[in-house]
Design an enzyme around this catalytic site. Structure first.
Site, PDB file in Angstrom:
ATOM      1  N   CYS A   1       0.814  -1.222   0.000  1.00  0.00           N
ATOM      2  CA  CYS A   1       0.000   0.000   0.000  1.00  0.00           C
ATOM      3  C   CYS A   1       0.847   1.272   0.000  1.00  0.00           C
ATOM      4  O   CYS A   1       0.390   2.328  -0.416  1.00  0.00           O
ATOM      5  CB  CYS A   1      -0.965  -0.014   1.171  1.00  0.00           C
ATOM      6  SG  CYS A   1      -0.235  -0.569   2.709  1.00  0.00           S
ATOM      7  N   TYR A   2       2.097   1.170   0.495  1.00  0.00           N
ATOM      8  CA  TYR A   2       3.011   2.309   0.500  1.00  0.00           C
ATOM      9  C   TYR A   2       4.303   1.908  -0.202  1.00  0.00           C
ATOM     10  O   TYR A   2       5.290   1.543   0.439  1.00  0.00           O
ATOM     11  CB  TYR A   2       3.317   2.752   1.937  1.00  0.00           C
ATOM     12  CG  TYR A   2       2.151   3.320   2.693  1.00  0.00           C
ATOM     13  CD1 TYR A   2       1.649   4.581   2.382  1.00  0.00           C
ATOM     14  CD2 TYR A   2       1.541   2.601   3.725  1.00  0.00           C
ATOM     15  CE1 TYR A   2       0.574   5.115   3.077  1.00  0.00           C
ATOM     16  CE2 TYR A   2       0.463   3.120   4.417  1.00  0.00           C
ATOM     17  CZ  TYR A   2      -0.014   4.375   4.100  1.00  0.00           C
ATOM     18  OH  TYR A   2      -1.062   4.893   4.788  1.00  0.00           O
TER      19      TYR A   2
END
Lengths: 402, 140
Positions: A143-144
């Site tokens: 997600c990051y």
């Protein structure tokens, strides 16, 4: 409510402040007023007494959220102007501690180290509107995905910036001497051998917790002057220890109460948040902090009328006793004596040296007085009071209260 | 009264002569020794503040040079950056000449530049690093 001649509530005082009718004096000005008119009359006349202090307070720092980048990063390590910030929080939150030195600082390898730039200096640069360089690293997640971020930011560019100081505003502090045979470099400044100087670090009769020794009005939710802006007492500070021995006037004879405070860094000023370099010790942040004390009754007028003659600092040997944690106290000395520039210890005259700026502490108390007089600053009634001496179990610190 | 910080270098030939004694006795000068050392080559160096009537000071300096001592004037001058100074007083603990002192009852920190010997002890001690060393053009 006790049997007082004067009984005022926070609401009543705030109504007067809103109408611009509140009578506000500083903790120095109230002394003479109580002397002339008595405690009850002073409490009737005055609504608020303002206090102030300005000195290095190491347990300070800032919570900063630098906003999400594209692609986003979950920062696991971060630096601001080469000063490490703690990134073990959510993706773009970091905590920058005041005493953190820059990564390339030689520390005490070249003794005594100069500690020219650290967290406190970054905080001052931020409130001064200067650009700081952020570096963030990450291991990357689904997600990051971003693994490295570098950007220049000013305080405005941060999503949030909160000054959050776990321990400020010590109620009393040591008077430091050095009985050893060599100069030592401490957080109380350089101390010359054989008690060559005695250093002290509170504003005395103007200092907030000296004017409310039992924390009757200063508690969780108290609105304060912090770093040139508005802040709040959010909890008792770390090492808050109300159980220390007190004099007849109720004032502790050694470092006792402390405050945890926070406030919006974006509204603060570099005049009241100053990066400090303590030779041979480390980096720090000098903080300007002021607390309004409501004159709820004549007892508060009594407390606020305390003078430097009645306030005593413990004399501690930082050459041997403090590092060895013996807990030995060489004696006590009044702030009135300390402010004369000399004191006596075992028949020897010693020059006394302040580390706390009384000039700027007075400025803090004066500004807070103006804010309240002009109706810009209302009192915050505590939602809970700080623990008093009967309510808290404290681990003894053997006078090591830094 | 004139005062200056000097660095004196003594060659092997003169290191055993009572030069400072003559400086005091014959020229009525006051000295404050900050450092004195002799290196393995038997050369000496002294850092000191010399103080006295300007005329005596000049004659004393001439005497030193004639005696074979290399004299270097410390061209530093310490100034206070009043923007940075937050008036704590930490510097007053180390100032040897009393140029930095507390004004009472205001508890403000004053700096009398004319009393400063440019020893620079206050520079690293100041928490706000407000004491700055500048080139003193008059001394060059």
């Amino acid at each position: 409510m006790g049997n007082y001649q004067v009984n005022k509530t926070y609401q009543e005082i705030n109504e007067k402040i809103k109408k611009g009718q509140a009578v506000v004096v500083t903790a120095e000005e109230i002394i003479d007023l109580v002397r002339r008119k008595g405690e009850a009359e002073a409490a009737r006349t005055v609504d608020v007494v303002t206090t102030g202090t300005f000195s290095p307070m190491c347990s300070s720092g800032a919570i900063l959220n630098f906003g999400h980048s594209k692609p986003p990063i979950k920062a696991s390590r971060a630096w601001l102007n080469n000063v490490p910030a703690y990134a073990g929080l959510a993706a773009v939150d970091v905590y920058l501690g005041a005493t953190e030195p820059a990564t390339d600082d030689p520390l005490n390898k070249v003794y005594p180290g100069e500690f020219k730039y650290g967290g406190g200096h970054v905080i001052q640069d931020l409130v001064a509107g200067k650009t700081v360089h952020l570096v963030a690293e990450s291991y990357g997640t689904d997600c990051y995905p971003n693994k490295k971020l570098e950007k220049d930011l000013t305080l405005k560019d941060f999503l949030n910036a909160v000054l959050f100081n776990p321990r400020n505003c010590y109620q009393n502090y040591n008077c430091a001497v050095n009985l050893s045979n060599r100069t030592i470099y401490t957080y109380m400044g350089p101390l010359r051998p054989r008690a060559g100087n005695a250093n002290f670090c509170t504003a005395g009769q103007l200092s907030p917790l000296f004017n409310d020794p039992y924390y009757r009005t200063i508690g969780i939710g108290t609105r304060i002057f912090l770093g040139g802006g508005v802040g709040y007492v959010c909890f008792p500070g770390t090492q808050h220890n109300p159980g220390k021995l007190r004099g007849e006037n109720g004032v502790p004879l050694s470092p006792a109460g402390t405050l945890m405070v926070l406030g919006d860094l974006k509204k603060m000023s570099p005049r009241f948040l100053v990066g400090a370099s303590l030779l041979g010790y480390g980096c720090s942040l000098a903080v300007g902090l002021g607390i309004p004390i409501p004159m709820l009754n004549e007892e508060m007028a009594h407390f606020c009328a305390v003078t430097d003659e009645q306030l005593l600092a413990p004399i501690i040997d930082y050459g041997h006793d403090y590092p060895a944690a013996t807990g030995r106290v060489l004696g006590h000395v009044s702030y009135a004596q300390l402010k004369t520039g000399k004191m006596e210890l075992d028949g020897q005259e010693i020059p006394t040296v302040p580390l706390s700026s009384l000039v700027r502490a007075r400025e803090v108390a004066q500004i807070l007085k103006e804010w309240i007089t002009q109706g810009q600053f209302l009192l915050g009634e505590p939602v809970d009071l700080l623990p008093g001496s009967d309510e808290i179990h404290c681990v003894p610190t053997a006078s090591r209260d830094s | 009264m004139h005062a200056e910080m000097l660095v004196l270098q003594f060659s092997r030939k003169v290191v055993d002569q009572p030069i400072i004694y003559r400086l005091v006795k014959d020229f009525n000068l006051e000295f404050n020794l900050l450092k004195a050392a002799i290196n393995p080559q038997q050369e000496g160096v002294i850092v000191m503040e010399l103080r006295g009537h300007p005329q005596d000071f000049r004659r004393g300096l001439k005497f030193l040079r004639d005696a074979g001592v290399q004299v270097k004037r410390v061209a530093g001058e310490v100034r206070r950056n009043d923007e940075l100074c937050y008036q704590c007083g930490a510097c007053t603990a180390v100032c040897p000449t009393g140029a930095l002192y507390i004004e009472r009852p205001a508890m403000s920190v004053a700096f009398a530049a004319e009393r400063c010997s440019a020893c620079e002890l206050c520079c690293p001690v100041c928490p706000a690093r407000a004491m700055e060393v500048k080139l003193n053009r008059n001394a060059i």
